[in-house]
Design a protein around this motif. Sequence first.
Motif, PDB file in Angstrom:
ATOM      1  N   THR A 117     -48.568 -49.271  21.228  1.00 45.29           N
ATOM      2  CA  THR A 117     -49.981 -48.922  21.271  1.00 45.29           C
ATOM      3  C   THR A 117     -50.640 -49.371  22.570  1.00 45.29           C
ATOM      4  O   THR A 117     -51.640 -48.808  22.979  1.00 45.29           O
ATOM      5  CB  THR A 117     -50.723 -49.569  20.083  1.00 45.29           C
ATOM      6  N   THR A 118     -50.066 -50.397  23.219  1.00 42.64           N
ATOM      7  CA  THR A 118     -50.644 -50.901  24.464  1.00 42.64           C
ATOM      8  C   THR A 118     -50.038 -50.181  25.657  1.00 42.64           C
ATOM      9  O   THR A 118     -48.884 -49.735  25.611  1.00 42.64           O
ATOM     10  CB  THR A 118     -50.381 -52.408  24.618  1.00 42.64           C
ATOM     11  N   ALA A 119     -50.815 -50.062  26.740  1.00 44.34           N
ATOM     12  CA  ALA A 119     -50.329 -49.412  27.964  1.00 44.34           C
ATOM     13  C   ALA A 119     -49.518 -50.415  28.777  1.00 44.34           C
ATOM     14  O   ALA A 119     -50.011 -51.471  29.131  1.00 44.34           O
ATOM     15  CB  ALA A 119     -51.512 -48.905  28.782  1.00 44.34           C
ATOM     16  N   VAL A 120     -48.258 -50.092  29.032  1.00 47.23           N
ATOM     17  CA  VAL A 120     -47.395 -50.976  29.819  1.00 47.23           C
ATOM     18  C   VAL A 120     -46.804 -50.206  30.985  1.00 47.23           C
ATOM     19  O   VAL A 120     -46.568 -49.003  30.895  1.00 47.23           O
ATOM     20  CB  VAL A 120     -46.249 -51.580  28.956  1.00 47.23           C
ATOM     21  N   ASN A 121     -46.587 -50.917  32.098  1.00 47.08           N
ATOM     22  CA  ASN A 121     -45.962 -50.332  33.281  1.00 47.08           C
ATOM     23  C   ASN A 121     -44.595 -50.966  33.469  1.00 47.08           C
ATOM     24  O   ASN A 121     -44.500 -52.162  33.730  1.00 47.08           O
ATOM     25  CB  ASN A 121     -46.829 -50.583  34.520  1.00 47.08           C
ATOM     26  N   LEU A 122     -43.545 -50.166  33.324  1.00 45.74           N
ATOM     27  CA  LEU A 122     -42.178 -50.666  33.481  1.00 45.74           C
ATOM     28  C   LEU A 122     -41.771 -50.566  34.949  1.00 45.74           C
ATOM     29  O   LEU A 122     -41.953 -49.519  35.579  1.00 45.74           O
ATOM     30  CB  LEU A 122     -41.209 -49.861  32.621  1.00 45.74           C
ATOM     31  N   LYS A 123     -41.198 -51.637  35.488  1.00 46.28           N
ATOM     32  CA  LYS A 123     -40.727 -51.650  36.867  1.00 46.28           C
ATOM     33  C   LYS A 123     -39.264 -52.065  36.894  1.00 46.28           C
ATOM     34  O   LYS A 123     -38.919 -53.157  36.453  1.00 46.28           O
ATOM     35  CB  LYS A 123     -41.556 -52.628  37.695  1.00 46.28           C
ATOM     36  N   GLY A 124     -38.405 -51.195  37.389  1.00 47.14           N
ATOM     37  CA  GLY A 124     -36.982 -51.502  37.504  1.00 47.14           C
ATOM     38  C   GLY A 124     -36.260 -51.502  36.177  1.00 47.14           C
ATOM     39  O   GLY A 124     -35.199 -52.106  36.051  1.00 47.14           O
ATOM     40  N   ILE A 125     -36.824 -50.851  35.186  1.00 45.54           N
ATOM     41  CA  ILE A 125     -36.206 -50.782  33.859  1.00 45.54           C
ATOM     42  C   ILE A 125     -36.091 -49.314  33.467  1.00 45.54           C
ATOM     43  O   ILE A 125     -37.055 -48.546  33.603  1.00 45.54           O
ATOM     44  CB  ILE A 125     -37.051 -51.540  32.813  1.00 45.54           C
ATOM     45  N   LYS A 126     -34.928 -48.913  32.981  1.00 46.29           N
ATOM     46  CA  LYS A 126     -34.719 -47.543  32.536  1.00 46.29           C
ATOM     47  C   LYS A 126     -35.294 -47.365  31.137  1.00 46.29           C
ATOM     48  O   LYS A 126     -35.442 -48.332  30.395  1.00 46.29           O
ATOM     49  CB  LYS A 126     -33.222 -47.216  32.521  1.00 46.29           C
ATOM     50  N   ALA A 127     -35.563 -46.128  30.792  1.00 50.69           N
ATOM     51  CA  ALA A 127     -36.055 -45.823  29.448  1.00 50.69           C
ATOM     52  C   ALA A 127     -35.455 -44.496  29.009  1.00 50.69           C
ATOM     53  O   ALA A 127     -35.243 -43.595  29.830  1.00 50.69           O
ATOM     54  CB  ALA A 127     -37.564 -45.753  29.433  1.00 50.69           C
ATOM     55  N   THR A 128     -35.172 -44.362  27.724  1.00 56.04           N
ATOM     56  CA  THR A 128     -34.680 -43.097  27.201  1.00 56.04           C
ATOM     57  C   THR A 128     -35.816 -42.093  27.243  1.00 56.04           C
ATOM     58  O   THR A 128     -36.991 -42.457  27.399  1.00 56.04           O
ATOM     59  CB  THR A 128     -34.167 -43.252  25.758  1.00 56.04           C
ATOM     60  N   ALA A 129     -35.472 -40.808  27.083  1.00 57.43           N
ATOM     61  CA  ALA A 129     -36.489 -39.754  27.184  1.00 57.43           C
ATOM     62  C   ALA A 129     -37.580 -39.938  26.138  1.00 57.43           C
ATOM     63  O   ALA A 129     -38.775 -39.815  26.437  1.00 57.43           O
ATOM     64  CB  ALA A 129     -35.824 -38.387  27.037  1.00 57.43           C
ATOM     65  N   GLY A 130     -37.185 -40.264  24.914  1.00 53.01           N
ATOM     66  CA  GLY A 130     -38.165 -40.460  23.843  1.00 53.01           C
ATOM     67  C   GLY A 130     -39.052 -41.665  24.093  1.00 53.01           C
ATOM     68  O   GLY A 130     -40.263 -41.625  23.866  1.00 53.01           O
ATOM     69  N   ALA A 131     -38.453 -42.750  24.595  1.00 53.37           N
ATOM     70  CA  ALA A 131     -39.215 -43.973  24.882  1.00 53.37           C
ATOM     71  C   ALA A 131     -40.190 -43.731  26.028  1.00 53.37           C
ATOM     72  O   ALA A 131     -41.335 -44.187  25.998  1.00 53.37           O
ATOM     73  CB  ALA A 131     -38.271 -45.119  25.221  1.00 53.37           C
ATOM     74  N   LYS A 132     -39.751 -42.981  27.037  1.00 58.05           N
ATOM     75  CA  LYS A 132     -40.614 -42.690  28.182  1.00 58.05           C
ATOM     76  C   LYS A 132     -41.821 -41.882  27.735  1.00 58.05           C
ATOM     77  O   LYS A 132     -42.970 -42.155  28.147  1.00 58.05           O
ATOM     78  CB  LYS A 132     -39.806 -41.918  29.232  1.00 58.05           C
ATOM     79  N   ALA A 133     -41.582 -40.892  26.869  1.00 60.83           N
ATOM     80  CA  ALA A 133     -42.684 -40.069  26.356  1.00 60.83           C
ATOM     81  C   ALA A 133     -43.671 -40.909  25.563  1.00 60.83           C
ATOM     82  O   ALA A 133     -44.892 -40.749  25.691  1.00 60.83           O
ATOM     83  CB  ALA A 133     -42.130 -38.930  25.505  1.00 60.83           C
ATOM     84  N   ALA A 134     -43.171 -41.835  24.751  1.00 61.61           N
ATOM     85  CA  ALA A 134     -44.044 -42.689  23.921  1.00 61.61           C
ATOM     86  C   ALA A 134     -44.867 -43.639  24.801  1.00 61.61           C
ATOM     87  O   ALA A 134     -46.046 -43.873  24.521  1.00 61.61           O
ATOM     88  CB  ALA A 134     -43.201 -43.483  22.930  1.00 61.61           C
ATOM     89  N   ILE A 135     -44.252 -44.178  25.860  1.00 65.09           N
ATOM     90  CA  ILE A 135     -44.960 -45.102  26.763  1.00 65.09           C
ATOM     91  C   ILE A 135     -46.069 -44.364  27.504  1.00 65.09           C
ATOM     92  O   ILE A 135     -47.194 -44.840  27.631  1.00 65.09           O
ATOM     93  CB  ILE A 135     -43.974 -45.748  27.757  1.00 65.09           C
ATOM     94  N   GLU A 136     -45.763 -43.139  27.988  1.00 66.74           N
ATOM     95  CA  GLU A 136     -46.759 -42.376  28.705  1.00 66.74           C
ATOM     96  C   GLU A 136     -47.877 -41.888  27.788  1.00 66.74           C
ATOM     97  O   GLU A 136     -49.034 -41.775  28.193  1.00 66.74           O
ATOM     98  CB  GLU A 136     -46.090 -41.200  29.434  1.00 66.74           C
ATOM     99  N   ALA A 137     -47.538 -41.620  26.517  1.00 65.29           N
ATOM    100  CA  ALA A 137     -48.567 -41.212  25.541  1.00 65.29           C
ATOM    101  C   ALA A 137     -49.526 -42.358  25.260  1.00 65.29           C
ATOM    102  O   ALA A 137     -50.699 -42.137  24.950  1.00 65.29           O
ATOM    103  CB  ALA A 137     -47.885 -40.753  24.251  1.00 65.29           C
ATOM    104  N   ALA A 138     -49.043 -43.607  25.378  1.00 63.82           N
ATOM    105  CA  ALA A 138     -49.879 -44.784  25.142  1.00 63.82           C
ATOM    106  C   ALA A 138     -50.670 -45.185  26.391  1.00 63.82           C
ATOM    107  O   ALA A 138     -51.410 -46.171  26.368  1.00 63.82           O
ATOM    108  CB  ALA A 138     -49.014 -45.958  24.677  1.00 63.82           C
ATOM    109  N   GLY A 139     -50.483 -44.432  27.502  1.00 64.63           N
ATOM    110  CA  GLY A 139     -51.237 -44.718  28.716  1.00 64.63           C
ATOM    111  C   GLY A 139     -50.467 -45.525  29.734  1.00 64.63           C
ATOM    112  O   GLY A 139     -51.033 -45.989  30.722  1.00 64.63           O
ATOM    113  N   GLY A 140     -49.187 -45.735  29.521  1.00 68.98           N
ATOM    114  CA  GLY A 140     -48.375 -46.523  30.440  1.00 68.98           C
ATOM    115  C   GLY A 140     -47.583 -45.654  31.393  1.00 68.98           C
ATOM    116  O   GLY A 140     -47.770 -44.448  31.449  1.00 68.98           O
ATOM    117  N   SER A 141     -46.672 -46.288  32.152  1.00 70.44           N
ATOM    118  CA  SER A 141     -45.840 -45.531  33.099  1.00 70.44           C
ATOM    119  C   SER A 141     -44.472 -46.192  33.224  1.00 70.44           C
ATOM    120  O   SER A 141     -44.306 -47.389  32.958  1.00 70.44           O
ATOM    121  CB  SER A 141     -46.508 -45.473  34.468  1.00 70.44           C
TER     122      SER A 141
END
Length: 143
Positions: A117-141
């Motif tokens: 639910t919180t917006a987080v910015n990942l740096k130097g960490i990979k994410a699966t396609a589903g996880a990336k979509a969920a992070i961006e939907a929550a306002g993160g990158s």
Amino acid sequence: MQLNTIQPADGAKHAKRRVGRGIGSGLGKTAGRGHKGQKSRSGGFHKVGFEGGQMPLQRRLPKRGFKSLNATFKAEVRLSDLNTLGVSDIDILVLKQAGVLPVVARDVRVILSGDITTAVNLKGIKATAGAKAAIEAAGGSVA
């Protein structure tokens, strides 16, 4: 203490055992080798693990598995773990300090498990396609 007064500690030095020097020495005749057999002869030698011609134990047991020298220390992080951190900028060091990752982890991937639910910015960490979509939907990158 002077250089000419230095001595080894008590018991550090002892006389070398002299074998084969007569009955009175206690190590005469067979010189502590016992009677007959390969180990009593000069040049009597067999390698470690030799069992007299019987198939040695290390060859009787089955071979099983191996440890790859090229293995990377992979770890996975859930979205729900990121949600509980309370930090907006997240990298591997932050995850290790929070106790989410083991210290030996090198290759880290965020997987779609739980929700964020919180917006987080990942740096130097990979994410699966589903996880990336969920992070961006929550306002993160994901960088």
